[in-house]
Scaffold this motif. Structure first.
Motif: not given
Length: 375
Positions: A157-163, A208-222
């Motif tokens: 959900t967040r990606q970096r490219y070199v321009t 800022g830091f946030w888990q980039v996989h959409p399912g990560a926050p739910d899985a980790l908190v649970t």
């Protein structure tokens, strides 16, 4: 390719090193591929007269390949290489979905040539080996799939490219500053992260830091909540707290009679944790420095989610001094986790449960959550 933000996943490139003899770069050898190793490669042991270990990418254990040396001199203890030709393929080998994945191409993915099931078993092998070698633990490990990707693709959900000059974009080669022009990355999600977990929305800085996989926050908190079983009135310490992902749910669990202290080194993330977790005690500063001078009191529960290098001994010993009944350790690097588990064990805290999640498909990265208790 690792999760971005707060230096937790910034690209790291090898330092230039002094040559130790004649270069072997470009030389090719036929070999049978050995076990997977931490870092997205497999081990190949070249026999005499070469007698060298080579860490080889783009291979699968058991395959017979032609490997080409990409780093190494006569004086190095080990070399690095790529499997450039497969003579006997593993049944788990597939055609990489991305045209930029492969030798001398984009270095972001390690395992696009491997079925998803085998990717997860390889990651489990790595976690198991690191725990055994560094913490003297023999643990059954299963790497679990997490909802939110498309057969291992379209999850970042967040990606970096070199321009590039002229407006194009590129990715870097493995362990290199060299660029590979790309149209798009197949790991990139169609939309940015909504910054939500279990229905709760969090404020996060643009960088800022946030888990980039959409399912990560739910899985980790649970997982953390199910392991710790926080009770009303308990005192909780959330270390490397980020914007308060775990602190927010710990607050709900312990209620007004409880206490949650959140410590985070990034000032902006710490400020936002105050916004996301009204009622928590929030401190901005490096975790080791804050614990050395503050909150020297008993805590019932500790959550720690350190950066890739782990918590390290001063933080582990500061946690132990507060005598928690249970500790949930969220780890993005199995080697760092194993080293810290060994330190906890010196003080009587042992591993009671371990879960591993495939939050970074197509790469070698894996997220673990470990429960420690004093026995």
């Amino acid at each position: 390719m690792t999760p971005p933000g707060n230096n937790r996943g910034r690209p790291r490139h090898p330092r230039a090193k002094q040559a130790r003899g004649a270069s072997r770069v470009g030389e090719r050898f036929e070999a049978v591929v050995g076990p997977v190793a931490h870092g997205g490669h497999c081990v190949v042991r070249l026999p005499d007269p070469v007698s060298r270990v080579v860490f080889v990418r783009h291979a699968i254990p058991g395959e017979r390949v032609v490997l080409e040396i990409t780093e190494g001199t006569d004086g190095d203890r080990f070399w690095r290489g790529d499997a450039v030709e497969v003579l006997e393929a593993s049944p788990d080998r597939v055609l990489a979905p991305c045209p930029y994945a492969g030798p001398d191409l984009c270095g972001g993915c390690d395992f696009q040539h491997v079925t998803l099931d085998r990717q997860r078993s390889l990651k489990a092998d790595v976690v198991r080996e690191q725990l055994h070698r560094l913490a003297k633990l023999d643990v059954d490990v299963e790497v679990e799939a997490v909802p939110g990707d498309d057969d291992g693709l379209h999850w970042r959900t967040r990606q970096r490219y070199v321009t590039l000059p002229g407006g194009g974009r590129a990715m870097r080669k493995h362990r290199s500053h060299e660029l590979v022009p790309v149209d798009t990355c197949l790991l990139e999600a169609a939309s940015p992260s909504p910054h939500t977990a279990l229905g709760r929305t969090f404020e996060v800085a643009d960088d800022g830091f946030w888990q980039v996989h959409p399912g990560a926050p739910d899985a980790l908190v649970t997982t953390v909540l199910s392991m710790l079983r926080p009770q009303p009135g308990e005192r909780c310490l959330d270390l490397y707290a980020g914007v308060g992902l775990f602190a927010a749910f710990l607050l709900d669990a312990v209620g007004e009679s409880g206490r949650v202290v959140a410590i985070e080194g990034d000032p902006e993330a710490s400020r936002l944790s105050s916004v996301n977790c009204p009622g928590a005690v929030v401190s901005a500063g490096s975790v080791d420095a804050v614990l050395a001078t503050s909150y020297d009191e008993p805590f019932d529960l500790v959550v720690l989610d350190p950066p890739r290098e782990g918590a390290r001994r001063p933080v582990v010993e500061a946690i132990v001094d507060r005598a928690p009944r249970a500790i949930a350790y969220v780890a993005c690097d199995p080697a760092a986790l194993a080293r810290d588990l060994a330190t906890f064990a010196e003080h009587g805290y042992t591993l009671q449960e371990l879960r591993a999640f495939d939050l970074f498909p197509m790469t070698h990265h894996v997220e673990c959550v470990a429960l420690l208790e004093r026995v």
